[in-house]
Motif scaffolding. Structure first.
Motif, PDB file in Angstrom:
ATOM      1  N   UNK A  17       0.832  -1.198   0.000  1.00  0.00           N
ATOM      2  CA  UNK A  17       0.000   0.000   0.000  1.00  0.00           C
ATOM      3  C   UNK A  17       0.870   1.253   0.000  1.00  0.00           C
ATOM      4  N   UNK A  18       1.941   1.243   0.767  1.00  0.00           N
ATOM      5  CA  UNK A  18       2.838   2.398   0.825  1.00  0.00           C
ATOM      6  C   UNK A  18       3.403   2.726  -0.549  1.00  0.00           C
ATOM      7  N   UNK A  19       3.670   1.704  -1.338  1.00  0.00           N
ATOM      8  CA  UNK A  19       4.236   1.922  -2.664  1.00  0.00           C
ATOM      9  C   UNK A  19       3.270   2.648  -3.603  1.00  0.00           C
ATOM     10  N   UNK A  20       1.975   2.612  -3.296  1.00  0.00           N
ATOM     11  CA  UNK A  20       0.989   3.286  -4.133  1.00  0.00           C
ATOM     12  C   UNK A  20       0.822   4.761  -3.780  1.00  0.00           C
ATOM     13  N   UNK A  21       1.395   5.186  -2.672  1.00  0.00           N
ATOM     14  CA  UNK A  21       1.183   6.539  -2.180  1.00  0.00           C
ATOM     15  C   UNK A  21       2.451   7.383  -2.313  1.00  0.00           C
ATOM     16  N   UNK A  22       2.263   8.647  -2.561  1.00  0.00           N
ATOM     17  CA  UNK A  22       3.371   9.589  -2.737  1.00  0.00           C
ATOM     18  C   UNK A  22       3.736  10.196  -1.384  1.00  0.00           C
ATOM     19  N   UNK A  23       4.303   9.346  -0.493  1.00  0.00           N
ATOM     20  CA  UNK A  23       4.616   9.766   0.872  1.00  0.00           C
ATOM     21  C   UNK A  23       6.046   9.386   1.220  1.00  0.00           C
ATOM     22  N   UNK A  24       6.721  10.260   1.971  1.00  0.00           N
ATOM     23  CA  UNK A  24       8.012   9.854   2.509  1.00  0.00           C
ATOM     24  C   UNK A  24       7.783   8.995   3.754  1.00  0.00           C
ATOM     25  N   UNK A  25       8.841   8.452   4.308  1.00  0.00           N
ATOM     26  CA  UNK A  25       8.703   7.480   5.405  1.00  0.00           C
ATOM     27  C   UNK A  25       8.052   8.090   6.640  1.00  0.00           C
ATOM     28  N   UNK A  54       0.152  21.197  -7.712  1.00  0.00           N
ATOM     29  CA  UNK A  54      -0.570  20.384  -8.679  1.00  0.00           C
ATOM     30  C   UNK A  54       0.312  19.231  -9.141  1.00  0.00           C
ATOM     31  N   UNK A  55      -0.296  18.061  -9.317  1.00  0.00           N
ATOM     32  CA  UNK A  55       0.462  16.908  -9.757  1.00  0.00           C
ATOM     33  C   UNK A  55       1.134  16.139  -8.649  1.00  0.00           C
ATOM     34  N   UNK A  56       0.681  16.341  -7.405  1.00  0.00           N
ATOM     35  CA  UNK A  56       1.277  15.604  -6.281  1.00  0.00           C
ATOM     36  C   UNK A  56       0.392  14.447  -5.813  1.00  0.00           C
ATOM     37  N   UNK A  57      -0.768  14.269  -6.412  1.00  0.00           N
ATOM     38  CA  UNK A  57      -1.611  13.117  -6.090  1.00  0.00           C
ATOM     39  C   UNK A  57      -2.481  13.279  -4.863  1.00  0.00           C
ATOM     40  N   UNK A  59      -5.734  14.324  -4.467  1.00  0.00           N
ATOM     41  CA  UNK A  59      -7.093  13.778  -4.597  1.00  0.00           C
ATOM     42  C   UNK A  59      -7.064  12.258  -4.683  1.00  0.00           C
ATOM     43  N   UNK A  60      -6.104  11.734  -5.431  1.00  0.00           N
ATOM     44  CA  UNK A  60      -5.978  10.279  -5.568  1.00  0.00           C
ATOM     45  C   UNK A  60      -5.714   9.640  -4.205  1.00  0.00           C
ATOM     46  N   UNK A  61      -4.817  10.246  -3.421  1.00  0.00           N
ATOM     47  CA  UNK A  61      -4.506   9.715  -2.089  1.00  0.00           C
ATOM     48  C   UNK A  61      -5.735   9.738  -1.198  1.00  0.00           C
ATOM     49  N   UNK A  62      -6.482  10.835  -1.239  1.00  0.00           N
ATOM     50  CA  UNK A  62      -7.693  10.939  -0.416  1.00  0.00           C
ATOM     51  C   UNK A  62      -8.709   9.865  -0.796  1.00  0.00           C
ATOM     52  N   UNK A  63      -8.882   9.631  -2.097  1.00  0.00           N
ATOM     53  CA  UNK A  63      -9.840   8.608  -2.543  1.00  0.00           C
ATOM     54  C   UNK A  63      -9.426   7.227  -2.075  1.00  0.00           C
ATOM     55  N   UNK A  64      -8.129   6.911  -2.163  1.00  0.00           N
ATOM     56  CA  UNK A  64      -7.668   5.592  -1.743  1.00  0.00           C
ATOM     57  C   UNK A  64      -7.888   5.380  -0.247  1.00  0.00           C
ATOM     58  N   UNK A  65      -7.530   6.371   0.543  1.00  0.00           N
ATOM     59  CA  UNK A  65      -7.697   6.241   1.989  1.00  0.00           C
ATOM     60  C   UNK A  65      -9.164   6.066   2.357  1.00  0.00           C
ATOM     61  N   UNK A  66     -10.018   6.864   1.762  1.00  0.00           N
ATOM     62  CA  UNK A  66     -11.450   6.768   2.081  1.00  0.00           C
ATOM     63  C   UNK A  66     -12.020   5.433   1.636  1.00  0.00           C
ATOM     64  N   UNK A  67     -11.558   4.910   0.497  1.00  0.00           N
ATOM     65  CA  UNK A  67     -12.130   3.673  -0.044  1.00  0.00           C
ATOM     66  C   UNK A  67     -11.873   2.475   0.855  1.00  0.00           C
ATOM     67  N   UNK A 164       2.628  16.710   0.087  1.00  0.00           N
ATOM     68  CA  UNK A 164       2.994  15.732  -0.922  1.00  0.00           C
ATOM     69  C   UNK A 164       3.901  16.390  -1.954  1.00  0.00           C
ATOM     70  N   UNK A 165       5.024  15.774  -2.267  1.00  0.00           N
ATOM     71  CA  UNK A 165       5.898  16.339  -3.297  1.00  0.00           C
ATOM     72  C   UNK A 165       5.311  16.129  -4.688  1.00  0.00           C
ATOM     73  N   UNK A 166       5.668  17.016  -5.603  1.00  0.00           N
ATOM     74  CA  UNK A 166       5.229  16.848  -6.985  1.00  0.00           C
ATOM     75  C   UNK A 166       5.863  15.586  -7.564  1.00  0.00           C
ATOM     76  N   UNK A 167       5.077  14.794  -8.256  1.00  0.00           N
ATOM     77  CA  UNK A 167       5.562  13.541  -8.829  1.00  0.00           C
ATOM     78  C   UNK A 167       6.325  13.846 -10.116  1.00  0.00           C
TER      79      UNK A 167
END
Length: 249
Positions: A17-25, A54-57, A59-67, A164-167
């Motif tokens: 799961x961590x690999x899917x998210x744009x987060x540092x440790x 923009x481009x740091x993910x 909204x995507x991160x929020x959707x995954x966590x909520x889901x 979140x850093x820009x990807x």
């Protein structure tokens, strides 16, 4: 409209799961602790604020966590409504996720604080002259925006700020690919979360950390969850205290 949670399966691990998210440790420690705490109702819940360019993910991160906690149709709310509609949203959702906010008014900030630590809204009952409807709830919340959003002290005290850093373009993949990967992994991730929850609840009565910060129930729970989540002992408080210090600065 609620949607089904994933059917939990064994054999998963949260590293996937961590690999899917744009987060540092360090931010991973805070986010996964916040996520697990969402399964622990009737206690004050910190507000997770995801901010970045923009481009740091965000909204995507929020959707995954909520889901993984509260899947539903139209999971992200585009704005913070007036108090009546906000009360209705909180009454019908477990996790309130507000997306792409540009700022918070004082009354909105106060409302988020009440939802975080427990509070009520009262309003005149529709089509009645002298009847009152009262809503009471405590809910986990996610906010996303380019700015950090929390500027008032009472909201900062209840918040976890994650930038979140820009990807980089070289690391970007399509949302369809990410969604497909997450759909395949979600039963295993959900199973791993439930295993971690079981182990945390077993360990929780033995955890007595002494001095606790604001949002003490969350902090104690997160300390109890360190082993279950595969984190180093002491890593949560180090990350949490650092996050709070940076937020106030």
């Amino acid at each position: 409209i609620m949607r089904p949670l994933p059917m939990p399966d064994s054999g998963g691990n949260l590293a996937e799961f961590q690999e899917l998210l744009n987060l540092d440790d360090r931010d991973w420690v805070l986010v996964i602790s916040w996520l697990l705490f969402c399964f622990y109702p009737n206690h004050p819940h910190p507000i997770l604020i995801l901010h970045g360019e923009q481009g740091s993910g965000k909204s995507y991160t929020a959707r995954l966590l909520k889901s993984l906690i509260d899947p539903c149709k139209s999971p992200l709310i585009p704005n913070i409504a007036d108090l009546r509609n906000l009360a209705v949203q909180a009454n019908n959702r477990w996790v309130l996720a507000y997306d792409n906010l540009s700022g918070l008014k004082n009354d909105q900030s106060d409302a988020l604080c009440r939802i975080s630590t427990g509070g009520g809204f009262s309003t005149r009952t529709l089509y009645e002259n002298d009847q009152e409807t009262v809503f009471e709830f405590i809910r986990p919340q996610i906010l996303t925006g380019i700015d950090s959003l929390a500027t008032r002290g009472d909201l900062l005290e209840r918040s976890i700020l994650v930038k979140l850093p820009t990807i980089p373009e070289s690391h970007r993949v399509t949302e369809a690919e990410l969604t497909k990967t997450f759909s395949e992994l979600s039963p295993f991730i959900f199973g791993a979360l439930l295993n971690a929850l079981s182990q945390t609840l077993k360990a929780l009565p033995t955890v007595n950390p002494g001095i606790l910060p604001r949002m003490a129930d969350f902090a104690r729970f997160a300390i109890a969850a360190e082993t279950a989540l595969g984190l180093e002992p002491g890593s949560f408080m180090a990350a949490y205290q650092g996050n709070r210090q940076e937020a106030h600065e």
